[in-house]
Design an enzyme around this catalytic site. Structure first.
Site, mmCIF file in Angstrom:
data_model
loop_
_atom_site.group_PDB
_atom_site.id
_atom_site.type_symbol
_atom_site.label_atom_id
_atom_site.label_comp_id
_atom_site.label_asym_id
_atom_site.label_seq_id
_atom_site.Cartn_x
_atom_site.Cartn_y
_atom_site.Cartn_z
ATOM 1 N N HIS A 21 27.873 -4.332 48.044
ATOM 2 C CA HIS A 21 28.153 -4.385 46.607
ATOM 3 C C HIS A 21 29.457 -5.129 46.349
ATOM 4 O O HIS A 21 30.246 -5.353 47.273
ATOM 5 C CB HIS A 21 28.242 -2.966 46.036
ATOM 6 C CG HIS A 21 29.419 -2.198 46.537
ATOM 7 N ND1 HIS A 21 29.333 -1.254 47.535
ATOM 8 C CD2 HIS A 21 30.730 -2.250 46.182
ATOM 9 C CE1 HIS A 21 30.531 -0.753 47.764
ATOM 10 N NE2 HIS A 21 31.394 -1.344 46.968
ATOM 11 N N SER A 52 32.777 -4.521 44.083
ATOM 12 C CA SER A 52 33.433 -3.502 43.256
ATOM 13 C C SER A 52 33.970 -4.130 41.981
ATOM 14 O O SER A 52 34.507 -5.233 41.997
ATOM 15 C CB SER A 52 34.597 -2.872 44.010
ATOM 16 O OG SER A 52 34.102 -2.107 45.074
ATOM 17 N N HIS A 110 34.611 -9.475 46.426
ATOM 18 C CA HIS A 110 34.011 -9.669 47.748
ATOM 19 C C HIS A 110 32.884 -8.670 47.986
ATOM 20 O O HIS A 110 32.793 -7.643 47.320
ATOM 21 C CB HIS A 110 35.079 -9.498 48.829
ATOM 22 C CG HIS A 110 35.686 -8.134 48.832
ATOM 23 N ND1 HIS A 110 36.748 -7.792 48.019
ATOM 24 C CD2 HIS A 110 35.352 -7.002 49.516
ATOM 25 C CE1 HIS A 110 37.045 -6.524 48.212
ATOM 26 N NE2 HIS A 110 36.223 -6.017 49.114
#
EC number: 3.1.4.-
Lengths: 793, 269
Positions: B124, B126, B212
């Site tokens: 994922h 953030s 990232h």
């Protein structure tokens, strides 16, 4: 001789004299049922106490036949027999009989001896052989079967022993005194104070002063009641005091030595300390008695003021001893003050520790725990640790691992406190001032979700939203509150809601506002309707239609409490007059007069008439007065008649005044017939004295003596007036445009306050009416003043 | 100054006015207040809390036995407390076989540098820090998020640059792929999420974030070992990965918020 005949013993062997009297039967029946009950026999004997001696003796004999071993019976019987022969010669055969009786008694009572033990002990004491006496007494005390001749209980005997041994320690050698008294301490727990004193007394008398002090100390540390404590303490203090006195005496006799000086000082200090310790010791006693007494614990802390270590120990003991479920007083206050103690000493960290512990206590009520959390938060606020305070309250309101209902007493309070409004409202307060808009709103929403809100919370919430200019949200909050509460609790919410709504929108959302008002009024109790109606009407007046406003007022007059109707009508009339003009108020007045109570209707009539009068509608006004007069008893509503009279003076003429007076009389008569008929019958005789009165108004005879007197005086005055020289016969022609003074004269003559004038009118109508002229006006002033004086008398 | 003071006292009868004039003088505060009557602040001796009190309710205390083996040796960045709901907002990544393959390659290469990485199980990006919510905040926060992100369109981004990250407290190290294209959309999203966080006075996302996708992690700060040669080699693996240009292009069609054990999803337009 009767004695001779009966004394042959064995009970009632077919003796011809043996018969029962009527009252005896119940006793006979009783002993028939319980032949071996001493009590029954004694009762029978007591009843027969004054019977002839042979009857009494016979009963004794019968009783003793059943119960030959009863000491009590024998004792009384023998006493009785001795008394019966008291004043006789020794040679009298009666003596022989009594002696026989004693012989027989001895046959049966040979086993009864210990009662003599007491005599023996007494004897031993009297010859100062105390050691032996004590020994004997001890055996008696230890003998459970011992029956005291003097009726003493085991405790009494035991106590005698105590006294004996403690007061004569030097002579009683063969007993272990200490052990005996200590034994007593465990046996007679209700006499601890006395026993401890005896024990100490023993040591004092045997010269072991230090030991005595130890005993006292032990006593005051262990006794459980205030009474015992006081006993021991007083004796202790006395002991110390006498020790000091003795010491002082010896030093003054033998001269001062340094060693003695120090000793004396020591003793004084000890005594002083004892006295200062008293409150604390007493407090200990009370806490021993009930260790769950929160108040006493607080008191104890106060007694230790200035001694932090003792205070800490006391608190520690208190919080660990007091069981919240047994406690008298609020347990959580102990925790709070414990924490406060550290806080005051600048140790916030430790205060926090105490609070943290306190939040885990199994309190009795949720509210206690809630208080605890709030105090915890308050402490942080005091030290301006706002975030910390917020964190604490947030923690307090967290959902527990096991959710329980607020009132579910079977669950620990920790599982229920999340529903406590107390913590939530404090959190709401904190969030409002420290948190964000959203976090505060979340709190309020949560309170509503938990269904623990109060109307005040709803209002606070709505005001908070309004403050942040979330008007619609704020109204939504009110709506939620309204759906949660019923009348009358919802009143405050409605009131605030409607006011705020109008403030916000004015006339911009009229339809919505109207809807709200209708909704509010639907089911609104009379008691609360007024404010809402007034608000509603104000809204219509300012932003809506006047017609609607009037309709609202109209509805309001019907919907409010009867006591407020008058006020409501007043407002209605005032508003109607302002909006539509006074003529529109007529129908309202009419309605009001119809609906209101007599008293208020009368007011309304007068104002109505006044208004008509101002409008120049004299006839209408008069009609109103005339209508109203039907509810105006002239005796109680003088002001109304006065007003009407004034009105007629201004606007009427002779005819109208006469008409008024006629109406007045007829009204008076109506009221008179309504008076209690019985009363009128009863007073008929007395009222005959003043014939005119009873003629005029038979019902009026219900008046009291004062009134009658008054009337007679008036009558006399009237007669006096009649005797006055007559003025020229001038017919007063009074038209509606008659001069004021003339009208005034006329009306004064017909002063409704003065009954006599009415009478005169009855009697000498013509002469009176024609009489007055200017001159006489002056003269008439006198009698009317006289009447006035009489009246006030 | 002294004179001024005397003057003040001399005309005490003047009342307030003289007092005011007295105060009007530039008298140093300590001159006025250093009177010997004032209590000198003695250090108050610290009072002990008895052990028996400290030991009360030990059993009732919520044992935060952070058994680190349960969460792979991770250390909590904030203590667990009842009523606290750890929450974060992120863009979820669909799991593709190839990506898992790439992850394995990277982990095994790192092992050569004596770094034992643990593979992430889901991927994922953030959009917020991990924050603590109160239970009663969850709904309003989610509601607020929903309203704020509702107007956003789906978008693409590419992430092909290998980078090493540590968490705030440097208790964990991550190896991830930095977003190169799509940064601006992400920033816009973050600014909306930040606004939501601000509404509850919660910490906002990092300044100048480097978005990232983390692929693997390990306990402790091992940046030194991973930077340099190792990083370069890892980058080579990524660059050389078959079809990497296509593979490392991600499409985002929803935002997620995790709060405790609750998941909320907000689809993008």
């Amino acid at each position: 001789m009767p004695e001779l005949e009966e004394t042959p013993v064995a009970a009632g062997e077919g003796k011809p004299e043996l018969f029962f009297e009527e009252e005896d039967l119940q006793y006979e029946e009783e002993i028939l049922r319980n032949p071996f009950s001493v009590k029954c026999w004694i009762r029978y004997i007591e009843f027969k106490q004054n019977a002839p001696r042979h009857v009494l003796n016979l009963i004794y004999e019968r009783a003793l036949k059943e119960l030959p071993g009863s000491y009590k019976l024998w004792y009384n019987y023998l006493k009785q027999r001795r008394k019966q022969v008291k004043n006789r010669c020794v040679t009298d055969p009666g003596y022989e009989e009594v002696n026989n009786c004693h012989e027989r008694a001895l046959v049966f009572m040979h086993k009864l001896s210990p009662e003599n033990a007491e005599e023996y002990i007494e004897y031993l004491r009297s010859i100062d052989r105390l050691d032996e006496a004590a020994l004997r007494l001890a055996t008696v005390v230890n003998d459970e079967r011992f029956v005291s001749k003097e009726g003493k209980s085991n405790y009494q005997l035991w106590h005698e022993l105590c006294d004996l041994i403690s007061q004569n320690p030097d002579k009683v050698k063969s007993l272990n005194v200490g052990a005996i008294i200590r034994g007593g301490l465990t046996r007679f727990t209700d006499q601890l104070g006395k026993l401890w004193c005896s024990l100490a007394d023993y040591y004092i008398r045997s010269g072991h002063f230090e030991k005595a002090r130890d005993v006292y100390e032990e006593a005051i540390q262990t006794v459980m009641t205030v009474r015992d404590f006081t006993q021991v303490f007083d004796s202790y203090a006395q002991f110390e005091e006498s020790m000091i006195a003795a010491k002082m005496e010896t030093t003054s006799e033998l001269g001062q030595e340094e060693e003695d000086d120090v000793d004396l000082e020591l003793r004084l200090a000890r005594f002083e300390q004892l006295i200062t310790r008293r409150p604390l010791l007493l407090n200990s006693v009370l806490l021993r008695q009930n260790p769950h007494n929160v108040h006493e614990w607080h008191k104890r802390v106060k007694l230790y003021e200035g001694k932090p270590r003792e205070i800490i120990n006391t608190y520690t003991e208190a919080v660990q001893t007091v069981d919240p479920f047994k406690a008298t007083g609020k347990t959580h206050t102990l925790w709070v003050s414990f924490a406060k103690f550290y806080e005051d000493n600048g140790q916030i960290e430790d205060a926090r520790t105490i609070f943290e512990k306190a939040t885990k206590v199994n309190f009795k009520q949720v509210d206690d725990l809630a208080c605890m959390w709030c105090e915890y938060g308050e402490m942080e606020l005091r030290h301006e640790n706002y975030d910390q305070a917020l964190r604490i309250l947030r923690k307090a309101t967290a959902i527990p691992a096991k959710k329980a209902e607020y009132f579910d007493a079977s669950e620990p309070v920790q599982n229920r406190v999340y529903k406590s409004l107390k913590v939530w409202s404090m959190l709401a307060d904190l969030e409002e001032s420290l948190g964000t808009f959203k976090s505060t709103k979340a709190v309020y929403d949560r309170i509503l979700d938990l269904r623990i809100a109060t109307p005040q919370i709803i209002i606070n919430y709505a005001l908070f939203l309004e403050e942040h200019t979330y008007f619609e949200e704020s109204f939504k909050a009110y709506e939620r509150g309204i759906s949660l509460f019923r009348w009358p609790n919802v009143y405050d919410i409605w009131n605030t809601y409607l006011t705020k709504f109008i403030d916000r929108y004015g006339g911009k959302k009229l339809e919505r506002a109207r809807d709200l008002f209708e909704q509010a009024l639907d089911g609104c109790p009379q008691k609360y309707a007024k404010t809402i109606y007034l608000l509603y009407a104000k809204l219509e007046e300012e932003f809506g239609l006047a017609r609607h406003a009037m309709a609202v007022y109209e509805r309001a007059t019907r919907a409010v409490q009867p006591s407020e109707q008058y006020e409501m009508y007043n407002i209605y009339i005032k508003r109607a007059a302002e909006i539509y003009g006074v003529t529109h108020t007529r129908s309202i007045y009419e309605k009001a007069i119809e609906v209101l109570s007599d008293e208020h209707a009368r007011e309304m009539c007068q104002r109505f008439a006044d208004m008509e009068c101002k409008l120049g509608e004299i006839d209408r006004a008069r009609a109103i007065y005339s209508y109203c007069s039907q509810i105006c008893d002239p005796r109680t509503t003088g002001s109304f008649w006065q007003t009407w009279k004034d009105f007629e003076i201004r606007h009427g003429n002779e005819d109208t005044i006469r008409e008024m007076l006629r109406i007045k009389r007829s009204v008076q008569a109506t009221y008179n017939t309504q008076v209690n008929f019985m009363a009128s019958q009863m007073l008929k005789v007395s009222s005959n004295a003043t014939g005119t009165v009873s003629d005029l108004a038979p019902g009026q005879s219900g008046m009291d003596d004062m009134k009658l007197l008054e009337q007679r005086a008036e009558q006399l005055a009237a007669e006096a007036e009649r005797d006055k020289p007559r003025a020229k016969e001038k017919i007063l022609f009074v038209r509606s445009d008659a001069s004021r003074s003339e009208l005034a004269a006329l009306s004064r003559q017909a002063n409704p306050d003065e009954i006599d004038i009415e009478e005169e009118e009855e009697e000498g109508d013509e002469s009176e009416e024609n009489e007055p002229d200017e001159v006489q006006l002056e003269q008439q002033c006198v009698p009317s003043a006289v009447f006035g004086g009489l009246k006030t008398d | 100054r002294c004179l001024g003071l005397r003057l003040g006292y001399g005309s005490v009868g003047g009342g307030c006015e003289t007092l005011a004039s007295l105060w009007g003088w530039p008298i140093p505060v300590n001159f006025l207040f250093s009177s010997p009557h004032l209590p000198c602040s003695m250090p108050i001796p610290r009072l002990p809390v008895p052990d028996s009190v400290l030991n009360m309710f030990r059993d009732k205390e919520e044992e935060v036995t952070d058994d680190s083996t349960k969460h792979g040796g991770r250390v909590r960045s904030f203590p667990h407390e009842r009523g606290n709901w750890a929450t974060y907002v992120y863009l979820p990544c669909e799991i593709q076989e190839e990506l898992l393959e790439l992850r394995e390659l990277l982990v095994s290469r790192a092992r050569r540098y004596a770094v034992s990485l643990t593979a992430m199980e889901e991927f994922h990006i953030s959009l917020s820090q991990s924050v603590v919510l109160r239970y009663h905040w969850i709904n309003p926060l989610v509601q607020s998020l929903k309203e704020r992100v509702a107007s956003f369109y789906r978008f693409f981004c590419t992430a092909s640059q290998v980078k090493v990250y540590t968490n705030q407290h440097r208790t964990r190290t991550f190896v991830g792929l930095e977003v190169s294209c799509g940064h601006s959309q992400l920033l816009e999203l973050v600014s909306e999420v930040d606004k939501v966080m601000e509404e509850f006075d919660l910490p906002t996302f990092y300044k100048n974030p480097s978005f990232h996708i983390s692929l693997a992690w390990c306990v402790g700060d091992l940046t030194d070992k991973l930077e340099g040669q190792c990083l370069q080699e890892l980058q080579e693996i990524v660059d050389g990965f078959e079809d990497s240009a296509f593979l490392l292009r991600f499409q985002w069609d929803q935002i997620r918020c995790r709060s405790g054990n609750k998941f909320f999803s907000f689809p993008l337009r």
